[in-house]
Design a protein around this motif. Structure first.
Motif, PDB file in Angstrom:
ATOM      1  N   LYS A  41       0.853  -1.166  -0.068  1.00 27.77           N
ATOM      2  CA  LYS A  41      -0.064   0.160   0.122  1.00 27.77           C
ATOM      3  C   LYS A  41       0.825   1.197   0.021  1.00 27.77           C
ATOM      4  CE  LYS A  41      -3.428   0.074   3.042  1.00 27.77           C
ATOM      5  NZ  LYS A  41      -4.096  -0.046   4.231  1.00 27.77           N
ATOM      6  N   TYR A  42       0.540   2.343  -1.191  1.00 27.62           N
ATOM      7  CA  TYR A  42       1.459   3.453  -0.964  1.00 27.62           C
ATOM      8  C   TYR A  42       0.228   4.433  -0.498  1.00 27.62           C
ATOM      9  CZ  TYR A  42       5.084   1.366  -3.824  1.00 27.62           C
ATOM     10  OH  TYR A  42       5.982   0.877  -4.397  1.00 27.62           O
ATOM     11  N   ARG A  43       0.816   5.393   0.528  1.00 23.48           N
ATOM     12  CA  ARG A  43       0.035   6.329   1.015  1.00 23.48           C
ATOM     13  C   ARG A  43       0.430   7.562   0.997  1.00 23.48           C
ATOM     14  NH1 ARG A  43      -1.664   4.265   6.810  1.00 23.48           N
ATOM     15  NH2 ARG A  43      -3.170   2.897   5.687  1.00 23.48           N
ATOM     16  N   PHE A  44      -0.127   8.415   0.628  1.00 23.94           N
ATOM     17  CA  PHE A  44       0.520   9.989   0.560  1.00 23.94           C
ATOM     18  C   PHE A  44       0.066  10.588   1.998  1.00 23.94           C
ATOM     19  CE2 PHE A  44       0.144   8.662  -3.726  1.00 23.94           C
ATOM     20  CZ  PHE A  44       1.136   8.961  -4.329  1.00 23.94           C
ATOM     21  N   ASN A  45       1.174  11.393   2.326  1.00 27.90           N
ATOM     22  CA  ASN A  45       0.886  12.191   3.579  1.00 27.90           C
ATOM     23  C   ASN A  45       1.650  13.517   3.421  1.00 27.90           C
ATOM     24  OD1 ASN A  45      -0.161  10.104   5.771  1.00 27.90           O
ATOM     25  ND2 ASN A  45       1.553   9.053   4.781  1.00 27.90           N
ATOM     26  N   SER A  46       1.043  14.607   4.441  1.00 29.28           N
ATOM     27  CA  SER A  46       1.863  15.668   4.390  1.00 29.28           C
ATOM     28  C   SER A  46       2.136  16.322   5.794  1.00 29.28           C
ATOM     29  CB  SER A  46       0.825  16.971   3.815  1.00 29.28           C
ATOM     30  OG  SER A  46       0.643  16.652   2.505  1.00 29.28           O
ATOM     31  N   ASP A  47       3.325  16.762   6.014  1.00 32.46           N
ATOM     32  CA  ASP A  47       3.805  17.483   7.016  1.00 32.46           C
ATOM     33  C   ASP A  47       4.756  18.531   6.965  1.00 32.46           C
ATOM     34  OD1 ASP A  47       6.300  16.071   6.878  1.00 32.46           O
ATOM     35  OD2 ASP A  47       6.097  14.607   8.175  1.00 32.46           O
ATOM     36  N   ASN A  48       5.449  18.967   7.859  1.00 31.98           N
ATOM     37  CA  ASN A  48       6.649  19.929   7.635  1.00 31.98           C
ATOM     38  C   ASN A  48       8.072  19.476   7.472  1.00 31.98           C
ATOM     39  OD1 ASN A  48       4.469  21.985   7.590  1.00 31.98           O
ATOM     40  ND2 ASN A  48       4.522  21.893   9.907  1.00 31.98           N
ATOM     41  N   GLU A  49       8.106  18.223   7.457  1.00 35.53           N
ATOM     42  CA  GLU A  49       9.546  17.650   7.657  1.00 35.53           C
ATOM     43  C   GLU A  49      10.337  17.462   6.034  1.00 35.53           C
ATOM     44  OE1 GLU A  49      10.119  14.580  10.483  1.00 35.53           O
ATOM     45  OE2 GLU A  49       8.433  15.492  11.742  1.00 35.53           O
ATOM     46  N   GLY A  50       9.632  17.721   5.244  1.00 34.20           N
ATOM     47  CA  GLY A  50      10.158  17.586   3.834  1.00 34.20           C
ATOM     48  C   GLY A  50       9.950  16.186   3.199  1.00 34.20           C
ATOM     49  N   GLU A  51      10.420  16.102   1.974  1.00 35.24           N
ATOM     50  CA  GLU A  51      10.112  14.839   1.172  1.00 35.24           C
ATOM     51  C   GLU A  51      11.001  13.791   1.812  1.00 35.24           C
ATOM     52  OE1 GLU A  51      11.563  12.947  -3.059  1.00 35.24           O
ATOM     53  OE2 GLU A  51      11.169  14.988  -3.060  1.00 35.24           O
ATOM     54  N   ARG A  52       9.985  12.527   1.863  1.00 37.05           N
ATOM     55  CA  ARG A  52      10.857  11.407   2.234  1.00 37.05           C
ATOM     56  C   ARG A  52       9.751  10.181   2.299  1.00 37.05           C
ATOM     57  NH1 ARG A  52       8.399  13.892   6.523  1.00 37.05           N
ATOM     58  NH2 ARG A  52       7.648  12.951   8.233  1.00 37.05           N
ATOM     59  N   PHE A  53      10.151   9.179   2.345  1.00 39.52           N
ATOM     60  CA  PHE A  53       9.176   7.914   2.573  1.00 39.52           C
ATOM     61  C   PHE A  53       9.689   6.813   3.691  1.00 39.52           C
ATOM     62  CE2 PHE A  53      12.505   6.024  -0.239  1.00 39.52           C
ATOM     63  CZ  PHE A  53      12.352   4.547   0.072  1.00 39.52           C
ATOM     64  N   ASN A  68       4.908  14.633   1.639  1.00 44.02           N
ATOM     65  CA  ASN A  68       5.247  15.673   0.969  1.00 44.02           C
ATOM     66  C   ASN A  68       5.540  15.387  -0.628  1.00 44.02           C
ATOM     67  OD1 ASN A  68       4.634  17.058   3.413  1.00 44.02           O
ATOM     68  ND2 ASN A  68       6.735  16.560   3.977  1.00 44.02           N
ATOM     69  N   PHE A  69       5.069  14.345  -1.081  1.00 42.66           N
ATOM     70  CA  PHE A  69       5.130  14.180  -2.652  1.00 42.66           C
ATOM     71  C   PHE A  69       3.992  15.153  -3.562  1.00 42.66           C
ATOM     72  CE2 PHE A  69       7.891  11.119  -1.344  1.00 42.66           C
ATOM     73  CZ  PHE A  69       8.410  10.258  -2.421  1.00 42.66           C
ATOM     74  N   SER A  70       4.376  16.230  -3.582  1.00 50.06           N
ATOM     75  CA  SER A  70       3.584  17.307  -4.189  1.00 50.06           C
ATOM     76  C   SER A  70       3.974  18.103  -5.510  1.00 50.06           C
ATOM     77  CB  SER A  70       3.151  18.287  -3.278  1.00 50.06           C
ATOM     78  OG  SER A  70       4.176  18.978  -2.491  1.00 50.06           O
ATOM     79  N   ASN A  71       5.431  17.634  -5.990  1.00 45.99           N
ATOM     80  CA  ASN A  71       5.870  18.367  -7.027  1.00 45.99           C
ATOM     81  C   ASN A  71       5.303  18.079  -8.401  1.00 45.99           C
ATOM     82  OD1 ASN A  71       7.951  19.395  -8.838  1.00 45.99           O
ATOM     83  ND2 ASN A  71       9.565  18.809  -7.705  1.00 45.99           N
ATOM     84  N   PRO A  72       4.783  19.145  -9.063  1.00 43.88           N
ATOM     85  CA  PRO A  72       4.102  18.983 -10.313  1.00 43.88           C
ATOM     86  C   PRO A  72       5.266  18.382 -11.411  1.00 43.88           C
ATOM     87  CG  PRO A  72       4.485  21.492  -9.837  1.00 43.88           C
ATOM     88  CD  PRO A  72       4.956  20.651  -8.866  1.00 43.88           C
TER      89      PRO A  72
END
Length: 118
Positions: A41-53, A68-72
């Motif tokens: 399962k891949y799940r998208f999350n947002s926080d203030n700590e930068g891109e990571r998995f 934080n995977f939000s780059n167009p």
């Protein structure tokens, strides 16, 4: 002209055999794959700590949290990441995420699943 339907296609690269590859257009924040008895399962999350998995196993599912995977223009992992073992062979994945419209949660998720060659 070559009729591909008459021939079995096998793709290999860098010591891996490609077993599945494609693109999924998402409007949700979660995506599941079922492959060789494994649930990924891949799940998208947002926080203030930068891109990571990060990854964890919950209820026999491998959950990969993409923060934080939000780059167009896209972002992800092109180098294979080991996920587990299927029929005695190591399973790897690569992924790339394009996020053209973060406000509506629309994403294009490109994936490749690979097995280590024997």
């Amino acid at each position: 002209m070559l009729n591909i339907a008459q021939h079995q296609l096998k793709i290999t690269t860098g010591g891996y055999e490609v077993i599945a590859s494609g693109i999924v257009h998402l409007t949700e924040s979660e995506l599941k794959f079922y492959i060789g008895g494994l649930t990924i399962k891949y799940r998208f999350n947002s926080d203030n700590e930068g891109e990571r998995f990060e990854a964890e196993i919950i209820n026999n599912e491998l959950i990969i949290k993409l923060f934080n995977f939000s780059n167009p223009l896209g972002q992800g992992r092109i180098d294979p990441v080991e996920l587990g073992i299927i029929n005695g062979r190591k399973l790897f994945a690569t992924f790339w995420v394009d996020t053209p419209d973060l406000m509506s949660n629309h994403r294009q998720f490109s994936y490749t699943f690979l097995l280590a060659e024997q």
